[in-house]
Each structure stands twice: as C-alpha cells, then as structure tokens.
Design a protein around this motif. Sequence first.
Motif, PDB file in Angstrom:
ATOM      1  N   PRO A 134    -139.382  46.887 -45.535  1.00  0.00           N
ATOM      2  CA  PRO A 134    -138.306  47.766 -46.028  1.00  0.00           C
ATOM      3  C   PRO A 134    -138.271  49.132 -45.341  1.00  0.00           C
ATOM      4  O   PRO A 134    -137.281  49.851 -45.469  1.00  0.00           O
ATOM      5  CB  PRO A 134    -138.647  47.945 -47.516  1.00  0.00           C
ATOM      6  N   HIS A 135    -139.315  49.468 -44.619  1.00  0.00           N
ATOM      7  CA  HIS A 135    -139.377  50.801 -44.000  1.00  0.00           C
ATOM      8  C   HIS A 135    -138.913  50.840 -42.547  1.00  0.00           C
ATOM      9  O   HIS A 135    -138.873  51.912 -41.945  1.00  0.00           O
ATOM     10  CB  HIS A 135    -140.797  51.371 -44.142  1.00  0.00           C
ATOM     11  N   LEU A 136    -138.553  49.670 -42.001  1.00  0.00           N
ATOM     12  CA  LEU A 136    -138.062  49.665 -40.610  1.00  0.00           C
ATOM     13  C   LEU A 136    -136.612  50.146 -40.585  1.00  0.00           C
ATOM     14  O   LEU A 136    -135.770  49.608 -41.308  1.00  0.00           O
ATOM     15  CB  LEU A 136    -138.115  48.249 -40.031  1.00  0.00           C
ATOM     16  N   THR A 137    -136.317  51.131 -39.750  1.00  0.00           N
ATOM     17  CA  THR A 137    -134.917  51.564 -39.612  1.00  0.00           C
ATOM     18  C   THR A 137    -134.267  50.895 -38.412  1.00  0.00           C
ATOM     19  O   THR A 137    -133.064  50.953 -38.230  1.00  0.00           O
ATOM     20  CB  THR A 137    -134.828  53.092 -39.443  1.00  0.00           C
ATOM     21  N   ARG A 138    -135.084  50.285 -37.569  1.00  0.00           N
ATOM     22  CA  ARG A 138    -134.578  49.468 -36.472  1.00  0.00           C
ATOM     23  C   ARG A 138    -135.337  48.162 -36.568  1.00  0.00           C
ATOM     24  O   ARG A 138    -136.564  48.155 -36.516  1.00  0.00           O
ATOM     25  CB  ARG A 138    -134.861  50.166 -35.129  1.00  0.00           C
ATOM     26  N   ARG A 139    -134.604  47.074 -36.734  1.00  0.00           N
ATOM     27  CA  ARG A 139    -135.234  45.810 -37.066  1.00  0.00           C
ATOM     28  C   ARG A 139    -136.094  45.261 -35.925  1.00  0.00           C
ATOM     29  O   ARG A 139    -137.027  44.494 -36.140  1.00  0.00           O
ATOM     30  CB  ARG A 139    -134.122  44.824 -37.461  1.00  0.00           C
ATOM     31  N   THR A 140    -135.756  45.664 -34.664  1.00  0.00           N
ATOM     32  CA  THR A 140    -136.514  45.152 -33.520  1.00  0.00           C
ATOM     33  C   THR A 140    -137.046  46.324 -32.689  1.00  0.00           C
ATOM     34  O   THR A 140    -136.558  47.442 -32.802  1.00  0.00           O
ATOM     35  CB  THR A 140    -135.628  44.250 -32.633  1.00  0.00           C
ATOM     36  N   SER A 141    -138.029  46.015 -31.862  1.00  0.00           N
ATOM     37  CA  SER A 141    -138.672  47.038 -31.031  1.00  0.00           C
ATOM     38  C   SER A 141    -138.423  46.760 -29.558  1.00  0.00           C
ATOM     39  O   SER A 141    -138.791  45.682 -29.074  1.00  0.00           O
ATOM     40  CB  SER A 141    -140.184  47.004 -31.250  1.00  0.00           C
ATOM     41  N   PRO A 142    -137.838  47.722 -28.830  1.00  0.00           N
ATOM     42  CA  PRO A 142    -137.758  47.518 -27.381  1.00  0.00           C
ATOM     43  C   PRO A 142    -139.169  47.555 -26.793  1.00  0.00           C
ATOM     44  O   PRO A 142    -139.993  48.353 -27.244  1.00  0.00           O
ATOM     45  CB  PRO A 142    -136.936  48.724 -26.891  1.00  0.00           C
ATOM     46  N   ILE A 143    -139.468  46.658 -25.847  1.00  0.00           N
ATOM     47  CA  ILE A 143    -140.814  46.653 -25.233  1.00  0.00           C
ATOM     48  C   ILE A 143    -140.707  46.967 -23.740  1.00  0.00           C
ATOM     49  O   ILE A 143    -139.611  47.177 -23.210  1.00  0.00           O
ATOM     50  CB  ILE A 143    -141.574  45.333 -25.484  1.00  0.00           C
ATOM     51  N   TRP A 144    -141.861  46.986 -23.058  1.00  0.00           N
ATOM     52  CA  TRP A 144    -141.939  47.454 -21.668  1.00  0.00           C
ATOM     53  C   TRP A 144    -141.114  46.624 -20.700  1.00  0.00           C
ATOM     54  O   TRP A 144    -140.817  47.083 -19.601  1.00  0.00           O
ATOM     55  CB  TRP A 144    -143.399  47.499 -21.209  1.00  0.00           C
ATOM     56  N   MET A 145    -140.698  45.422 -21.075  1.00  0.00           N
ATOM     57  CA  MET A 145    -139.929  44.589 -20.149  1.00  0.00           C
ATOM     58  C   MET A 145    -138.440  44.943 -20.170  1.00  0.00           C
ATOM     59  O   MET A 145    -137.656  44.421 -19.387  1.00  0.00           O
ATOM     60  CB  MET A 145    -140.128  43.118 -20.510  1.00  0.00           C
ATOM     61  N   ASP A 146    -138.046  45.821 -21.073  1.00  0.00           N
ATOM     62  CA  ASP A 146    -136.638  46.189 -21.233  1.00  0.00           C
ATOM     63  C   ASP A 146    -136.193  47.079 -20.060  1.00  0.00           C
ATOM     64  O   ASP A 146    -136.890  48.002 -19.668  1.00  0.00           O
ATOM     65  CB  ASP A 146    -136.487  46.955 -22.558  1.00  0.00           C
ATOM     66  N   SER A 147    -135.022  46.762 -19.515  1.00  0.00           N
ATOM     67  CA  SER A 147    -134.520  47.575 -18.386  1.00  0.00           C
ATOM     68  C   SER A 147    -133.078  48.004 -18.650  1.00  0.00           C
ATOM     69  O   SER A 147    -132.280  48.135 -17.741  1.00  0.00           O
ATOM     70  CB  SER A 147    -134.608  46.758 -17.090  1.00  0.00           C
ATOM     71  N   SER A 148    -132.743  48.194 -19.936  1.00  0.00           N
ATOM     72  CA  SER A 148    -131.337  48.391 -20.310  1.00  0.00           C
ATOM     73  C   SER A 148    -130.908  49.861 -20.393  1.00  0.00           C
ATOM     74  O   SER A 148    -129.819  50.139 -20.875  1.00  0.00           O
ATOM     75  CB  SER A 148    -131.098  47.723 -21.681  1.00  0.00           C
ATOM     76  N   THR A 149    -131.750  50.792 -19.957  1.00  0.00           N
ATOM     77  CA  THR A 149    -131.437  52.193 -20.267  1.00  0.00           C
ATOM     78  C   THR A 149    -131.186  53.072 -19.027  1.00  0.00           C
ATOM     79  O   THR A 149    -131.492  54.265 -19.056  1.00  0.00           O
ATOM     80  CB  THR A 149    -132.580  52.823 -21.098  1.00  0.00           C
TER      81      THR A 149
END
Length: 521
Positions: free
Chosen positions: A122-137
Amino acid sequence: MSIVLGLDSSTQGISAVILNTDEGRIVSEETVRFGEDLPAFGQPSGFIPDGENGEVHADPLMWVEALNLLMERLKAQGCDLASVEAICGSGQQHGSVYLDEGFRAKLESLQAGQSLVAQIEPHLTRRTSPIWMDSSTSEECAEIAAAVGGTEEVCRRSGSIAIERFTGPQIRKFAKEDPEAWGRTGVVHLVSSFIASVMAGRSAGIDPGDGAGMNLMNLADGAWDEGLVTATAPGLMEKLPPLAKPGSVIGEIAGFFVERFGFSTGCKVVTFSGDNPCSLVGMGASSPGKVVVSLGTSDTLFAAMPEPRTDPNGYGHVFGNPMGGFMSLICFKNGSLAREAVKEEFGLGWDAFEPGGLAETPVGNEGRMMLPFFESEITPRVDTGGAKYAGWEGARDAASSVRAVLEAQFTNMRLHFRWLGVEPEIILLTGGASQNDGIAQIVADVFGKPVSRLSVTGSAGLGAAMQAAAACGVPLAALEEAFCRPEEGSTLVPSDGIRETYDEFEQAFAEFLQGAQSASN
Ligand code: ADP
Ligand code: XUL
C-alpha cells in the motif's frame, strides 16, 4: 566468533552468503532466482518483459517476496541465524523504488504474522521500479544537462555524464509523466537502501557508492548537489534519503526478522551499497594499487581511486568506494561478445585463444588491427555496430583475427583507463574468459603488469559480507587474506622484450580509432 551475512539483490535473483570470519570460511550460501522460484510475478529474467521505448522495469514487491523466501530457505537449511552479528547488502545499481510518507512508520511496525509484501504494497506510489537496463530517458538527460550548463558539468559534479539508466533522469521522467503520484511520493529509495530499510525496520540512508550512480550526488563534497537535484524534479530534495557514511550502522534488525526467522535482536544492519562498489571490496581491491578486469559478457574495469577524478571523455563513471575514497567503473560492452564473434566467424574453439593458438602470430600482429565493436559500444562511444579492420593484405585468416581482437580489446582498455591516474601493481582478472591463459597473457603484456586470477563467485555478496564484518571490527586485511586470495599458480607476468611493440601498437590503434570516429561524425 564473528558470523556475518551478506545479501546481493541483483537483476535475476537475490542471494545470501554467511561468513565465519574467525575460521575464514563461507558457512552457507543460498539464492532465490526470480524467474524459476517466483514464476507468479511473470518476470523470467528479473524484469517485466516487452517494455516499450527502452523501458525496463521490475516489480519491487518481487524483491521483497524473494527476500522473505531467501530467509525461509536459510532457516530451512538449518542456518543458525541467531548467531549472525551483522548484515550488509549489495543492490543492482541505479534502480529506484517510490514510496509514500507512511512507509517510514510502516517499517517500524512490521508484523511478523503478516506477509511483508502485503504490508509494503500500500505504500508504493509507483507500482514498478525502473532498473539499470532502462534506456528510456534520453529527453530527461538532455533537460537535466541543459539546466545545469551542459553534460560536462553534470559529469564534473556527479562523476558521470547524464545517463539514461541513472536514477536522476528516471526520477525526472516519473515526475513529468505522473505529477500526482510524484506529489504523493515521500521517499525515493535505491534497490540497496530499500532492502536495507526493510531489514532494519527504518528508512535507511544511501551510501556514496550507490549514491554516485544517480547523477544527483556531488562527488567533491559527498552531498546531494542542489543544482542537479533542482534540475531533476520539483520537491526532490525532501524525498531523498540522507547520504550515509559507508559502513555505518543503520540500526538493529527489524523485529519481523527476529520473530519469523530467529535472528538476534542485537544483530546490526550496516548501510548497503551498489553491486559494483561491493564487488570492488569482494575482489580484495578496495585499497588503491589493484585494478580489476572482469571478462564477462561485457568487459568491465574497476579500481579504487584516492581522488575523485572524472573521465574527460565522459565514458567512465566514478562511484564512492565503500572502504573510503572513490572507485572507477568503465564498461566495454563488446567483451566476450566480440571474442565470440571472431570464434564463430572461423568456427574455432577457445583453444585458438590459448597460448598454443596465439603462438601462430607475432606480438603486434605485424600491424594488422581491428576495431572490435561488433555492436554499439560504450567505451569509446560508438553508436552503430560493425567491426573495422586495417593492415591485412588479402583475406583475413583465423589466427591473425584472434590476435587482432584481443590486442585491440586490451589496448582500447589501456587507452581508456589512463584518466584514472592509477598505476596498478597488479591486475586481478575475473569472469568467464579470465581462465583462458592466452587471453590473460595478452592482458599482462598489453598493460605491462602481472595478472592474477581470482575465482570469487558472487563478489558483490561477498563484498557486502566483508563490509558487515568490517563494521564488527574485523580488519580488512584479514578478510582479504581469508576470502580474496588469487588462485594458486594463476599469476602471469609480462613477457620480455615486447614493451616497445605494444607502445607503438597503442599509438597506431589510437590513430585508427580516431580516424574511424572522425569519419563517422
Ligand atoms: P556474465 O557473468 O557476464 O554472464 P561470465 O563471467 O560468466 O559472464 O563469462 C561468460 C563468458 O565467458 C562467455 O560468454 C564466454 O564467451 C566466455 N568464456 C567462457 N570460457 C571461455 C574460455 N575458455 N576462453 C575465453 N572465453 C571464455
Ligand atoms: C553499472 C550498471 C550495472 C548494474 C547492475 O553502472 O548499470 O553494473 O549495477 O549490475
């Protein structure tokens, strides 16, 4: 008796190693693999498949569930968890977890009779976590760089140029895309500080080893950089955990783990760090003078650095060293990938890379050279893959191509590690390809330094356990002597009479590289 536990929360699983430091031995090891052991999460390789536009996210609740299962398995193994004096941990770097204001209070009142996941969810404000493999930014990297005066300025302050997988750009993307959820976020943790918080039952700080992987920490003063933080997201400073001294004790283990798994109340939880900083410790290389070269799928080079220098080209990274000072991390993406490409091209076995195979061609390869970037490369930055060749008259043969890929790879490494200003006494080799004597000899010859092989498996978890032991007062030298010894007879020294050839080769290689880079610009 000193019994310590090291955790490693990595991309594909979470593992534990328990050391008895008096006897200098590993007492227990255990691993939970996300894909095999927790199939219900549907993340066979540790992340949510088929992310779009370069997004790679994982479920932080999967990490929590895995932590619980890991402890259950240690207990089922018959481990005497009551004797564990201290716990430290390693986390895959850069990944981030977004939690609300209530998370802190929840940590302090975790109920052993309820599941961890149900209490944290219930305390997560973002349901998923971006990890080191992400290149979307990429867009966010450019915005942050522009706001502080350019990407070199981001590097000068934080030790790395703005990088897509780093936490700051990831935070910015979330704050832009979901301002409402960002507003509800009370704290952003890294994977390391998140798991540490759960273990300690209180919100943990971030160590400079992992903090430097965020594009938010000022290397020179070891504090959050106000300019970078302001450029990243509104209200971020209040949502960042404090930076903690490496090796500092967060507190005693949460009652949850005492009641459920039988840990002792006094068991200390020590500030966690990132997997690369922990590996530096686990490889016995946290004091300056040793350079670690890991020859895995990609090759990496890392070393302790007394001063916070940055790579003038912006390819390498500087992180905090958990034992004090700083460390570098340089990644060469075309590592085993390139060696395998040559092996496949000529239908060879790895024996062609052993000394017997290499004996067919002379040192320096009579000027035949390769730029071994079969795929896009990080160091140096090459955006489009495709190896390049120079110096062959007629068709390339197998033997000269094998020598060419190896001489090129390690010359490229030597060229791109100079900015560290570190003159190693020894190079410690690890990773799959390090067992190959021909490859190891070329490393020794190109660098002109002795090379030793270390067969530490799980160096990140071991490094975490060593930090836990150090926090209990066990001297680092004793830990290194017991757990990080080079393999018997594995040391190779540079061959005689080749220095000049490799110095000339390096110059020719640098010109070849520069020519190719200016042609592609
Ligand atoms: P990672 O941890 O990145 O998956 P490893 O450190 O396990 O990688 O190394 C795996 C790689 O080691 C393989 O991809 C392979 O190319 C390479 N390798 C394994 N054995 C040899 C050998 N005898 N000689 C050269 N390379 C080898
Ligand atoms: C380092 C990096 C990876 C992760 C996962 O910058 O992205 O090494 O730490 O292992």
